[in-house]
Design a protein around this motif. Structure first.
Motif, short mmCIF file in Angstrom:
data_model
loop_
_atom_site.label_atom_id
_atom_site.label_comp_id
_atom_site.label_asym_id
_atom_site.label_seq_id
_atom_site.Cartn_x
_atom_site.Cartn_y
_atom_site.Cartn_z
N THR B 312 29.99 41.80 49.31
CA THR B 312 30.00 40.96 48.77
C THR B 312 30.85 40.44 48.16
O THR B 312 31.41 38.76 48.40
CB THR B 312 28.68 40.34 48.30
OG1 THR B 312 27.85 41.40 48.81
CG2 THR B 312 28.36 39.26 48.24
N ARG B 313 31.55 41.04 47.43
CA ARG B 313 32.74 39.91 46.00
C ARG B 313 33.86 39.59 47.51
O ARG B 313 34.09 38.65 47.01
CB ARG B 313 32.95 40.62 45.27
CG ARG B 313 31.34 40.59 43.90
CD ARG B 313 32.15 41.39 43.07
NE ARG B 313 31.39 41.27 42.14
CZ ARG B 313 31.14 40.50 40.71
NH1 ARG B 313 31.98 39.58 40.50
NH2 ARG B 313 30.91 40.55 39.90
N ARG B 314 34.08 41.04 48.20
CA ARG B 314 35.84 40.60 49.29
C ARG B 314 35.27 39.66 50.11
O ARG B 314 35.93 39.04 50.11
CB ARG B 314 35.94 41.91 49.72
CG ARG B 314 36.07 42.59 48.39
CD ARG B 314 37.47 43.36 47.94
NE ARG B 314 38.01 43.60 49.68
CZ ARG B 314 38.99 42.61 50.17
NH1 ARG B 314 39.79 41.97 49.13
NH2 ARG B 314 39.95 43.30 51.07
N ALA B 315 33.58 39.50 50.62
CA ALA B 315 33.50 38.40 51.05
C ALA B 315 33.84 36.93 50.76
O ALA B 315 33.99 36.40 51.33
CB ALA B 315 32.58 38.76 52.38
N LEU B 316 33.28 37.27 49.75
CA LEU B 316 33.31 35.97 48.76
C LEU B 316 34.96 35.49 48.47
O LEU B 316 34.97 34.04 47.82
CB LEU B 316 32.49 35.90 47.63
CG LEU B 316 30.94 35.59 47.93
CD1 LEU B 316 29.61 35.76 46.80
CD2 LEU B 316 30.19 34.75 49.12
N GLY B 317 35.82 36.36 48.96
CA GLY B 317 37.00 36.04 47.99
C GLY B 317 37.83 36.59 47.28
O GLY B 317 38.71 35.86 46.76
N ALA B 318 37.35 37.47 46.87
CA ALA B 318 37.55 38.42 45.96
C ALA B 318 38.90 38.55 46.86
O ALA B 318 38.69 39.62 47.68
CB ALA B 318 36.74 39.76 44.94
N ARG B 319 40.44 39.45 45.75
CA ARG B 319 41.55 39.70 45.96
C ARG B 319 40.98 41.36 46.47
O ARG B 319 40.22 42.15 44.30
CB ARG B 319 42.47 39.82 45.62
CG ARG B 319 43.27 37.65 46.12
CD ARG B 319 44.44 37.73 45.46
NE ARG B 319 45.08 36.93 46.27
CZ ARG B 319 46.16 36.19 45.86
NH1 ARG B 319 47.32 36.76 45.40
NH2 ARG B 319 46.08 35.11 47.17
N PRO B 394 35.35 44.18 52.71
CA PRO B 394 34.33 43.35 53.03
C PRO B 394 32.87 43.12 53.86
O PRO B 394 31.97 42.93 54.08
CB PRO B 394 35.52 42.18 52.93
CG PRO B 394 36.23 42.08 53.68
CD PRO B 394 36.11 43.63 53.09
#
Lengths: 236, 401
Positions: B312-319, B394
């Motif tokens: 989820t964090r990756r989907a929300l834009g975390a590199r 993600p």
């Protein structure tokens, strides 16, 4: 806004090859609200994942807001996801150890927005979804409908131009599903482009444009008249 | 971007795993810093300079049971025989073997007993004028014993009247003046200092005064005594293996035992300390490994527990780097708290050891060094799992798991 030309997605194992999407073509204009339906295993989620840059595609071309997604590296894809796309998941996907405020803050932190601006946006979004007084609550202290509203607030906080919703009402009862749907319609009226994957024909009918995915291809689309804020409709 | 505040809040809300890890880090820091100090203390003790060319010397013990010879005369003959053997540099009778843990000591005073005066605990050896050469000792000043000064007797009333002492003993008894030519007293026996040895250890390296040594030219062996033989390093083993035969050849009503190199005698004496040091090294290695594995395991567990969250964090834009940073920062926060607790525990443990086991105060540098090592080790332990977490797709965010 979104153009998919001949997109294919092939899952390959040692034993078998599966075409999740085949020559998938779709043009979405800014401000549209599209419901994506189709039987289980038809490729809806794969389409959503590719549209949201959550997974790569095997061939074809995908342009999002003029950006050729196929040419982006992992970091650039993460940045585009963060800046242009808001996600709403079926299971809400809130982080259980963070309170509502901190959950909504997650994408804003990744964007490097300063604390004051983050605070302003989070409060505004919580206000918009009617949970301003619950900022310090943990997700598990909320009902399913409230949690999905928090997830919508999180998706909105980054002011995305493009909202992807994966069965946003799938885990909610009908009353809460209706509330969430009304919220999405309001967001669409405010200008965001929304693509919503759903199983629910009732909900799909409320969207101005329906597309159906069957066997990894776009089978049909129906334009429902009476769309509230539909600015432009593009065929495929 | 470091998410210190939300990570801290998240840790506060699910703290059991973090607290266990924190305690493990604290215990590791407390034990490792103290153990490292004890090890360092042991290493410097075990590797201290003795003043002897240990690998060129071997010693043996002789016990006479024949009544047909005078022991002091026989031992004189033995010395002459030993010095005449091929490859022998020198050989000497000595009351006890240095570094062996067995010997004689007494207070050497600047005044005769019972007169009060400055005195120093001293290990002494009865030997003769060949001791310096056989033991490979170097004089800082003065001279060796004359043959005339060496008392070979079976009469206990006869006394020696000269001595050669170590520089350390000279400095302790005569801090303001030159000790050479001065007289020291072993009880009421006056001994004129004729030579000062640069460095020599007594029989006990653990003694509070291991460097206070005196040689006294006096041979009155009764029925037993020790011989020391110096030879070439390469010849020592061969010579030692034949020494019993050579000794029995000259007189056979006696037993030759404890034929061993001076380095071997020292090793035997230090065996317990060597064992303790090795056990401590094993202990701290295991502790550090267990802690590293604990961190590794907890991070892996956290990753498997938070797979969807990471997606989820990756989907929300975390590199990917943001995910790695998240786990590094989370671990660094737990580790820092553990280290603060560990430093306090290390100081308390150090004080306890100082009170109960007469160990010197734990220097802060050992705590700081251990804390740094534990911190780096914890970051290394978490890096692999964190990298694995960063590779979570993600697309996990949209799957039901």
């Amino acid at each position: 806004m979104l153009k998919m030309n001949n997109i294919s997605k092939l899952y390959q194992t040692e034993m078998v090859q599966t075409h999740a999407l085949r020559d998938f073509n779709l043009h979405v204009e800014e401000g549209e609200f599209i419901a994506v339906t189709g039987p289980s295993g038809s490729g809806k989620t794969t389409f959503l994942n590719i549209a949201g840059m959550l997974e790569p595609f095997s061939s074809g071309q995908y342009l999002l807001d003029g950006i050729d997604v196929g040419k982006l590296n992992d970091n650039q894809r993460a940045d585009v996801r963060n800046q242009k796309i808001g996600f709403i998941f079926q299971g809400f996907n809130l982080i259980p150890d963070l309170n509502l405020y901190e959950n909504i803050e997650v994408p804003l932190r990744y964007r490097g927005i300063k604390a004051n601006e983050r605070k302003r946006r989070i409060e505004q979004c919580l206000e918009q979804v009617g949970l301003a007084s619950r900022a310090k609550h943990l997700p598990q202290q909320l009902s399913g409908g409230q949690q999905q509203r928090v997830a919508i607030a999180r998706a909105l906080a980054g002011k995305p131009r493009f909202l992807l919703a994966d069965e946003p009402t799938g885990n909610l009862d009908s009353l809460m599903a209706r509330q969430v749907m009304e919220l999405l319609e309001q967001i669409n009226r405010d200008g965001a482009t929304i693509i919503m994957v759903t199983h629910d024909p009732e909900l799909a009918r409320r969207a101005p444009r329906n597309i159906q995915v069957v066997d990894g291809q776009l089978a049909d689309f129906t334009l429902y008249q009476g769309a509230q804020t539909l600015k432009n409709v593009a065929g495929v | 971007m470091l998410e210190i505040k939300p990570i801290f809040h998240a840790l506060c809300r699910s703290k059991i795993g973090a607290i266990l890890l924190l305690l493990q880090i604290a215990i590791t820091t407390a034990i490792v810093s103290n153990a490292a100090f004890i090890i360092e203390d042991k290493v410097s003790y075990l590797s201290q300079e003795t003043g002897y060319p240990e690998d060129e010397i071997f010693s043996f013990h002789v016990m006479l049971f024949g009544n047909d010879v005078e022991s002091h005369q026989q031992f004189e003959l033995d010395e002459t025989m030993l010095r005449g053997l091929p490859n022998v540099i020198d050989a000497v009778y000595i009351s006890n073997t240095p570094l062996s843990g067995s010997g004689s000591s007494s207070d050497f005073s600047i005044n005769p007993a019972p007169e009060p005066g400055l005195s120093a605990r001293t290990a002494y050896f009865f030997t003769d004028d060949h001791a310096l050469n056989t033991l490979g000792l170097e004089l800082a000043s003065g001279r060796n014993f004359n043959e005339s000064e060496v008392i070979v007797t079976d009469n206990n009333e006869q006394r020696a009247n000269v001595t050669i002492i170590t520089q350390t003993l000279a400095d302790e008894l005569f801090s303001d003046t030159d000790a050479l030519g001065k007289t020291v007293y072993l009880g009421d026996i006056a001994l004129k200092i004729v030579g000062i040895i640069k460095k020599a250890k007594g029989p006990w390296m653990k003694d509070s005064r291991p460097d206070n040594v005196a040689l006294i030219p006096y041979i009155n062996p009764n029925i037993s005594g020790n011989f020391i033989v110096r030879t070439d390093v390469k010849q020592r083993a061969q010579l030692a293996s034949t020494i019993e035969d050579e000794m029995l050849k000259s007189y056979d009503k006696r037993v030759i035992i404890r034929v061993r190199g001076l380095d071997e005698a020292k090793e035997n004496y230090m065996a317990q300390d060597t064992l303790m040091m090795r056990m401590l090294i094993v202990l701290i290695t295991i502790l550090v490994l267990v802690t590293a594995l604990g961190i590794f395991g907890l991070t892996l567990f956290n990753i498997s527990k938070r797979t969807k969250q990471i997606g989820t964090r990756r989907a929300l834009g975390a590199r990917k780097s943001a995910i790695i940073n998240y786990f590094l920062v989370e671990n660094a926060m737990i580790c820092t708290a553990g280290l603060i607790l560990g430093v306090i525990a290390a100081l308390l443990l150090g004080q306890l050891l100082m009170q109960h086991f007469s160990i010197a105060a734990l220097p802060p540098s050992y705590i700081a060094g251990t804390a740094l090592m534990v911190f780096v080790m914890s970051l290394l332990a978490v890096f692999g799992p964190a990298k694995r977490a960063a590779n979570i797709s993600p697309s996990i965010a949209t799957r039901s798991i």
